[in-house]
Structures are given as structure tokens and as C-alpha cells.
Design a protein around this motif. Sequence first.
Motif, PDB file in Angstrom:
ATOM      1  N   UNK A 124       0.738  -1.233  -0.163  1.00  0.00           N
ATOM      2  CA  UNK A 124      -0.092  -0.069  -0.166  1.00  0.00           C
ATOM      3  C   UNK A 124       0.757   1.117  -0.124  1.00  0.00           C
ATOM      4  N   UNK A 125       1.994   1.203   0.709  1.00  0.00           N
ATOM      5  CA  UNK A 125       2.813   2.441   0.705  1.00  0.00           C
ATOM      6  C   UNK A 125       3.482   2.539  -0.684  1.00  0.00           C
ATOM      7  N   UNK A 126       3.779   1.676  -1.608  1.00  0.00           N
ATOM      8  CA  UNK A 126       4.148   1.705  -2.778  1.00  0.00           C
ATOM      9  C   UNK A 126       3.166   2.276  -3.744  1.00  0.00           C
ATOM     10  N   UNK A 127       1.779   1.895  -3.597  1.00  0.00           N
ATOM     11  CA  UNK A 127       0.807   2.745  -4.309  1.00  0.00           C
ATOM     12  C   UNK A 127       0.857   4.143  -3.842  1.00  0.00           C
ATOM     13  N   UNK A 128       0.874   4.513  -2.610  1.00  0.00           N
ATOM     14  CA  UNK A 128       0.694   5.900  -2.514  1.00  0.00           C
ATOM     15  C   UNK A 128       1.856   6.676  -3.140  1.00  0.00           C
ATOM     16  N   UNK A 129       3.152   5.976  -2.875  1.00  0.00           N
ATOM     17  CA  UNK A 129       4.282   6.626  -3.461  1.00  0.00           C
ATOM     18  C   UNK A 129       4.228   6.915  -4.808  1.00  0.00           C
ATOM     19  N   UNK A 130       3.473   6.000  -5.583  1.00  0.00           N
ATOM     20  CA  UNK A 130       3.434   6.036  -7.006  1.00  0.00           C
ATOM     21  C   UNK A 130       2.389   6.627  -7.681  1.00  0.00           C
ATOM     22  N   UNK A 131       1.386   7.312  -6.768  1.00  0.00           N
ATOM     23  CA  UNK A 131       0.226   7.970  -7.117  1.00  0.00           C
ATOM     24  C   UNK A 131       0.416   9.223  -7.356  1.00  0.00           C
ATOM     25  N   UNK A 132      -0.001  10.161  -8.447  1.00  0.00           N
ATOM     26  CA  UNK A 132       0.120  11.594  -8.613  1.00  0.00           C
ATOM     27  C   UNK A 132      -1.135  12.111  -7.840  1.00  0.00           C
ATOM     28  N   UNK A 133      -2.129  11.671  -8.030  1.00  0.00           N
ATOM     29  CA  UNK A 133      -3.493  12.151  -7.186  1.00  0.00           C
ATOM     30  C   UNK A 133      -4.583  11.190  -7.589  1.00  0.00           C
ATOM     31  N   UNK A 134      -5.727  11.337  -6.893  1.00  0.00           N
ATOM     32  CA  UNK A 134      -6.711  10.647  -6.718  1.00  0.00           C
ATOM     33  C   UNK A 134      -8.014  11.610  -7.138  1.00  0.00           C
ATOM     34  N   UNK A 135      -8.912  10.989  -7.818  1.00  0.00           N
ATOM     35  CA  UNK A 135     -10.177  11.816  -8.353  1.00  0.00           C
ATOM     36  C   UNK A 135     -11.204  11.255  -8.290  1.00  0.00           C
ATOM     37  N   UNK A 136     -12.572  11.814  -7.907  1.00  0.00           N
ATOM     38  CA  UNK A 136     -13.798  11.122  -7.907  1.00  0.00           C
ATOM     39  C   UNK A 136     -14.100  10.703  -9.646  1.00  0.00           C
ATOM     40  N   UNK A 137     -15.203   9.868  -9.517  1.00  0.00           N
ATOM     41  CA  UNK A 137     -15.259   9.146 -10.870  1.00  0.00           C
ATOM     42  C   UNK A 137     -16.407   8.382 -10.765  1.00  0.00           C
ATOM     43  N   UNK A 138     -17.031   8.217 -12.075  1.00  0.00           N
ATOM     44  CA  UNK A 138     -18.256   7.204 -12.238  1.00  0.00           C
ATOM     45  C   UNK A 138     -17.841   6.243 -13.139  1.00  0.00           C
ATOM     46  N   UNK A 139     -17.882   4.745 -12.698  1.00  0.00           N
ATOM     47  CA  UNK A 139     -17.873   3.881 -13.803  1.00  0.00           C
ATOM     48  C   UNK A 139     -19.004   3.437 -14.428  1.00  0.00           C
ATOM     49  N   UNK A 140     -19.325   3.492 -15.756  1.00  0.00           N
ATOM     50  CA  UNK A 140     -20.674   2.801 -16.202  1.00  0.00           C
ATOM     51  C   UNK A 140     -20.246   1.639 -16.627  1.00  0.00           C
ATOM     52  N   UNK A 141     -20.861   0.557 -15.911  1.00  0.00           N
ATOM     53  CA  UNK A 141     -20.317  -0.817 -16.488  1.00  0.00           C
ATOM     54  C   UNK A 141     -21.507  -1.249 -17.455  1.00  0.00           C
ATOM     55  N   UNK A 142     -21.061  -2.040 -18.157  1.00  0.00           N
ATOM     56  CA  UNK A 142     -22.243  -2.777 -19.224  1.00  0.00           C
ATOM     57  C   UNK A 142     -21.609  -4.287 -19.235  1.00  0.00           C
ATOM     58  N   UNK A 143     -22.826  -4.960 -20.042  1.00  0.00           N
ATOM     59  CA  UNK A 143     -22.501  -6.317 -19.954  1.00  0.00           C
ATOM     60  C   UNK A 143     -23.013  -6.926 -21.279  1.00  0.00           C
ATOM     61  N   UNK A 144     -22.090  -7.670 -21.898  1.00  0.00           N
ATOM     62  CA  UNK A 144     -22.727  -8.138 -23.304  1.00  0.00           C
ATOM     63  C   UNK A 144     -22.987  -9.647 -22.952  1.00  0.00           C
ATOM     64  N   UNK A 145     -23.671 -10.000 -21.640  1.00  0.00           N
ATOM     65  CA  UNK A 145     -24.121 -11.302 -21.503  1.00  0.00           C
ATOM     66  C   UNK A 145     -25.502 -10.842 -21.144  1.00  0.00           C
ATOM     67  N   UNK A 146     -26.389 -11.973 -21.667  1.00  0.00           N
ATOM     68  CA  UNK A 146     -28.071 -11.497 -21.592  1.00  0.00           C
ATOM     69  C   UNK A 146     -28.392 -11.213 -20.111  1.00  0.00           C
ATOM     70  N   UNK A 147     -28.859 -10.306 -19.710  1.00  0.00           N
ATOM     71  CA  UNK A 147     -29.776  -9.772 -18.570  1.00  0.00           C
ATOM     72  C   UNK A 147     -28.641  -9.805 -17.299  1.00  0.00           C
ATOM     73  N   UNK A 148     -27.431  -9.591 -17.465  1.00  0.00           N
ATOM     74  CA  UNK A 148     -26.356  -9.720 -16.545  1.00  0.00           C
ATOM     75  C   UNK A 148     -26.222 -10.958 -15.880  1.00  0.00           C
ATOM     76  N   UNK A 149     -26.831 -12.104 -16.622  1.00  0.00           N
ATOM     77  CA  UNK A 149     -26.480 -13.258 -15.919  1.00  0.00           C
ATOM     78  C   UNK A 149     -25.109 -14.104 -15.913  1.00  0.00           C
ATOM     79  N   UNK A 150     -24.455 -13.354 -14.974  1.00  0.00           N
ATOM     80  CA  UNK A 150     -22.973 -13.701 -15.212  1.00  0.00           C
ATOM     81  C   UNK A 150     -22.203 -14.358 -14.015  1.00  0.00           C
TER      82      UNK A 150
END
Length: 261
Positions: A124-150
Motif C-alpha cells: 500500500x505504501x508503494x501505491x501511495x508513493x506511485x500515485x500522482x493524485x486521486x479523483x472522483x469518478x463514475x464507472x458505467x459498467x455494461x454487460x454483453x451477457x444476457x440480462x447480467x446473468x454472469x
Amino acid sequence: MNQEQIIQCGNELYQALRQRETLAPLTSRFADIGMDDAYNISMQLLNRRLADGERIIGKKIGLTSRAVQTMLKVDQPDFGYLTDAMVYSQGQDVPVSELLIQPRAEGEIAFILKKDLMGPGVTSADVLAATECVMPCFEVVDSRIDNWQIKIQDTIADNASCGVFVLGDTAVSPRRVDLATCGMVVEKNGQLISTGAGAAALGSPVNCVAWLANTLGSFGIGLKAGEVILSGALVPLEPVKAGDHMTVSIGGIGSASVRFS
């Protein structure tokens, strides 16, 4: 699965993506599909997209919450690739009615890297040292599988159900916010729909990025400076359609908003 079946499935998912249609679950058609098969299928799908001129700009982590892992009967996250065709900025309308099939939005924290990360052994310390910044975001997921039956193999093969993502216009150093305890509030069409906290994703979004770096390291793949890493949902998925408007606010980081068309 054999190589011919892997190529076939990757090509089917690519066609479904481009034609905005869905397929029967791969797990219902190939009883022997394993996790490695699913990742190989996802690479076939990705290579078709890269051949179209898209380029990789980051990676996403999925299945980080215990509730979703329990639902899919798995005990680990998964990952997919982000390309430049998937990214939208604050204020841009996202044309889900033209691009996606069965979209669902989730609030996340995006990490922008300033240094490479290569597992195994990333902390985790390596991740913090390697990160320039964090930002709020939305991910809009989608599925190419019928009715999200995954099952997990289905979503892995489908590039971890990637759709598009929207970055907010605020960025802070990861050392200026407690990423495990920061709160998230999501509104849809002016109504509060969910709240969450950083700890919902493997205890902290930082842990998610470390997991990704170490997992990819076992495949000989690293996280690169400049890449965007979506660290996993802190709130439940929310179905969206044209006309919807959503806002996510994250304590100590800022907010992002998106309108769907």
C-alpha cells in the motif's frame, strides 16, 4: 477450453460490443471455462479493439466488495483494461443510448499514477508513493451477457464488464485524504440513492490497487506512469438510461457529475 474456442468467444464478445447486443453466458455453453480461459478471451476482445485504433490508458478493478463476491461465489476481485474510447470528462454527456446495452453506474475513486508499479511485492505504501493524485469518478459498467446473468468467468471474459468512465474535475494527493474512511454520497436525478466509504473496497481503495499490481505482475504486466486505475465501487450499481443525471461526492476529494443521453 482450446485456443479455437477462446478466439471464438473473444470475437463473439467483440461483435456484441460493436453491434450492441448480448450473448448467452459463456459459462452456460462451455462447462470447462476457467479463470485463465476467461482472461485469455478478454485479451482476444481487447486485441480486436486495439486493432480498431483504440489505445490502453489504464485498468479497472472489479468485484471488490464482499457483497458482490458473495453473489458471484468468488473470493477475489477481477480486472479489465481501459481504453481512450471509454473516457469522458466532467460536463460531457455520455450517450449510453448509442454506446451501451444495459448500463449501470457506480461511484469510484480513480488513481492517476506518476510512477510504474510492478508486482509482486507491491505494498500500500508503494501505491501511495506511485500515485500522482486521486479523483472522483463514475464507472458505467455494461454487460454483453444476457440480462447480467454472469458468473465470474463471464465478466472477466467481457473485460470485467467495462463500459465507459467519467472523471471529475478535482484531484488531490492521496496523502491528503484517508482513503479507507472517506465517505461517498451518490445522487440520481436529485435524489439520494446510496452512501459508502473507502473501506467497502477491500478495506481501502489503496489495497485494491496493490492487489491489481501484484496480480498483473504474475502475468508479467505492470501498471504504468500516467495510467488511470479505477479502484472499485464503494456503492451499489445503479441502472441508468438516457435523461438521467448523477452526482458523486467524496469526502476530502470532491465531486463528479454525469448526464446520460
